[in-house]
Motif scaffolding. Structure first.
Motif, PDB file in Angstrom:
ATOM      1  N   LEU A  95       0.818  -1.200   0.000  1.00  0.00           N
ATOM      2  CA  LEU A  95       0.000   0.000   0.000  1.00  0.00           C
ATOM      3  C   LEU A  95       0.860   1.261   0.000  1.00  0.00           C
ATOM      4  O   LEU A  95       0.578   2.218  -0.733  1.00  0.00           O
ATOM      5  N   LEU A  96       1.922   1.277   0.782  1.00  0.00           N
ATOM      6  CA  LEU A  96       2.813   2.435   0.810  1.00  0.00           C
ATOM      7  C   LEU A  96       3.477   2.649  -0.538  1.00  0.00           C
ATOM      8  O   LEU A  96       3.626   3.788  -0.993  1.00  0.00           O
ATOM      9  N   GLY A  97       3.870   1.559  -1.202  1.00  0.00           N
ATOM     10  CA  GLY A  97       4.443   1.668  -2.540  1.00  0.00           C
ATOM     11  C   GLY A  97       3.442   2.247  -3.534  1.00  0.00           C
ATOM     12  O   GLY A  97       3.784   3.099  -4.359  1.00  0.00           O
ATOM     13  N   GLN A  98       2.218   1.799  -3.430  1.00  0.00           N
ATOM     14  CA  GLN A  98       1.155   2.268  -4.322  1.00  0.00           C
ATOM     15  C   GLN A  98       0.850   3.750  -4.105  1.00  0.00           C
ATOM     16  O   GLN A  98       0.635   4.493  -5.059  1.00  0.00           O
ATOM     17  N   LEU A  99       0.846   4.187  -2.840  1.00  0.00           N
ATOM     18  CA  LEU A  99       0.467   5.560  -2.512  1.00  0.00           C
ATOM     19  C   LEU A  99       1.656   6.519  -2.415  1.00  0.00           C
ATOM     20  O   LEU A  99       1.471   7.731  -2.280  1.00  0.00           O
ATOM     21  N   GLY A 100       2.872   5.973  -2.432  1.00  0.00           N
ATOM     22  CA  GLY A 100       4.058   6.817  -2.321  1.00  0.00           C
ATOM     23  C   GLY A 100       4.210   7.455  -0.950  1.00  0.00           C
ATOM     24  O   GLY A 100       4.650   8.594  -0.832  1.00  0.00           O
ATOM     25  N   LEU A 101       3.857   6.705   0.091  1.00  0.00           N
ATOM     26  CA  LEU A 101       3.947   7.210   1.455  1.00  0.00           C
ATOM     27  C   LEU A 101       5.039   6.488   2.229  1.00  0.00           C
ATOM     28  O   LEU A 101       5.474   5.412   1.837  1.00  0.00           O
ATOM     29  N   SER A 102       5.437   7.074   3.359  1.00  0.00           N
ATOM     30  CA  SER A 102       6.408   6.445   4.250  1.00  0.00           C
ATOM     31  C   SER A 102       5.699   5.974   5.516  1.00  0.00           C
ATOM     32  O   SER A 102       4.573   6.378   5.793  1.00  0.00           O
ATOM     33  N   TYR A 103       6.366   5.138   6.295  1.00  0.00           N
ATOM     34  CA  TYR A 103       5.779   4.598   7.517  1.00  0.00           C
ATOM     35  C   TYR A 103       5.295   5.691   8.469  1.00  0.00           C
ATOM     36  O   TYR A 103       4.253   5.557   9.090  1.00  0.00           O
ATOM     37  N   ASP A 104       6.071   6.779   8.593  1.00  0.00           N
ATOM     38  CA  ASP A 104       5.704   7.808   9.555  1.00  0.00           C
ATOM     39  C   ASP A 104       4.457   8.582   9.154  1.00  0.00           C
ATOM     40  O   ASP A 104       3.904   9.339   9.960  1.00  0.00           O
ATOM     41  N   GLN A 105       3.964   8.371   7.947  1.00  0.00           N
ATOM     42  CA  GLN A 105       2.736   9.028   7.477  1.00  0.00           C
ATOM     43  C   GLN A 105       1.500   8.141   7.662  1.00  0.00           C
ATOM     44  O   GLN A 105       0.424   8.474   7.191  1.00  0.00           O
ATOM     45  N   VAL A 106       1.674   7.030   8.381  1.00  0.00           N
ATOM     46  CA  VAL A 106       0.593   6.055   8.548  1.00  0.00           C
ATOM     47  C   VAL A 106       0.221   5.907  10.019  1.00  0.00           C
ATOM     48  O   VAL A 106       1.088   5.846  10.886  1.00  0.00           O
ATOM     49  N   ALA A 107      -1.097   5.825  10.256  1.00  0.00           N
ATOM     50  CA  ALA A 107      -1.626   5.488  11.578  1.00  0.00           C
ATOM     51  C   ALA A 107      -2.363   4.162  11.440  1.00  0.00           C
ATOM     52  O   ALA A 107      -2.982   3.898  10.407  1.00  0.00           O
ATOM     53  N   TYR A 108      -2.281   3.331  12.469  1.00  0.00           N
ATOM     54  CA  TYR A 108      -2.929   2.016  12.441  1.00  0.00           C
ATOM     55  C   TYR A 108      -3.612   1.771  13.772  1.00  0.00           C
ATOM     56  O   TYR A 108      -3.055   2.070  14.828  1.00  0.00           O
ATOM     57  N   LEU A 109      -4.816   1.203  13.703  1.00  0.00           N
ATOM     58  CA  LEU A 109      -5.558   0.851  14.914  1.00  0.00           C
ATOM     59  C   LEU A 109      -5.840  -0.640  14.895  1.00  0.00           C
ATOM     60  O   LEU A 109      -6.486  -1.143  13.978  1.00  0.00           O
ATOM     61  N   GLY A 110      -5.332  -1.349  15.907  1.00  0.00           N
ATOM     62  CA  GLY A 110      -5.490  -2.800  15.964  1.00  0.00           C
ATOM     63  C   GLY A 110      -5.793  -3.280  17.367  1.00  0.00           C
ATOM     64  O   GLY A 110      -5.907  -2.493  18.304  1.00  0.00           O
TER      65      GLY A 110
END
Length: 174
Positions: A95-110
């Motif tokens: 998904l990050l490759g597809q959107l051109g984002l880095s890990y620090d631009q992602v939030a996750y709730l689990g």
């Protein structure tokens, strides 16, 4: 609200949600014909819509696969849906490759162990209040609400607040 969480939330461009135990209460309901159903919280759904309207992309990564989740994602406008995927870190990288984002631009709730690698890798990794203890220990933050009971809304509002967009999101309804 923790200042460190707000700081992490400023950079978020993508919010990812697990389903069972996060967008639902974690219970699995099976009918005699083999079909299943899930219950979702409308407060969570409204929070996700507000997040999308603020410009934050959204995704679901779930280990289980069910048409109910596909319908819910479509109803909410969640653009990226991955079901039947236990390899959540692999999905994140795709998904990050597809959107051109880095890990620090992602939030996750689990809430459970399959979520932990992603929670530990992203910029804002959070657990719901009733998540497994080990997951709560390793998350950046823990919601006050339980999964399926407003935790996703709390998560969304944290990101909106961090980015200075919460008041505008709420004002749209006044």
């Amino acid at each position: 609200m923790n200042d460190e969480l707000l700081q992490r939330g400023k950079a978020i461009k993508l919010a990812i949600f697990d389903v069972d135990g996060v967008l639902t209460d974690g219970r699995l309901y099976f009918l005699e014909d083999g079909s299943e159903f899930k219950t979702f919280n409308t407060l969570d759904g409204q929070g996700i819509k507000m997040l999308i309207n603020s410009g934050v992309a959204t995704a679901i990564i779930s280990g289980r696969k069910t048409p109910v989740v596909e319908r819910r994602a479509k109803n909410l406008g969640i653009a990226h849906l991955y079901q039947g995927r236990e390899d959540k870190l692999v999905v994140l990288d795709e998904l990050l490759g597809q959107l051109g984002l880095s890990y620090d631009q992602v939030a996750y709730l689990g809430d459970d162990l399959p979520d932990l690698p992603v929670i530990r890798r992203v910029g804002l990794g959070m657990a719901v209040a009733n998540a497994a203890g080990f997951v709560r220990e390793h998350a950046d933050g823990v919601t006050l609400a339980r999964g399926g009971e407003g935790a996703a809304r709390e998560f969304c509002e944290l990101i909106l607040r961090a980015q200075g967009n919460l008041d505008a999101a709420l004002a749209a309804y006044l």
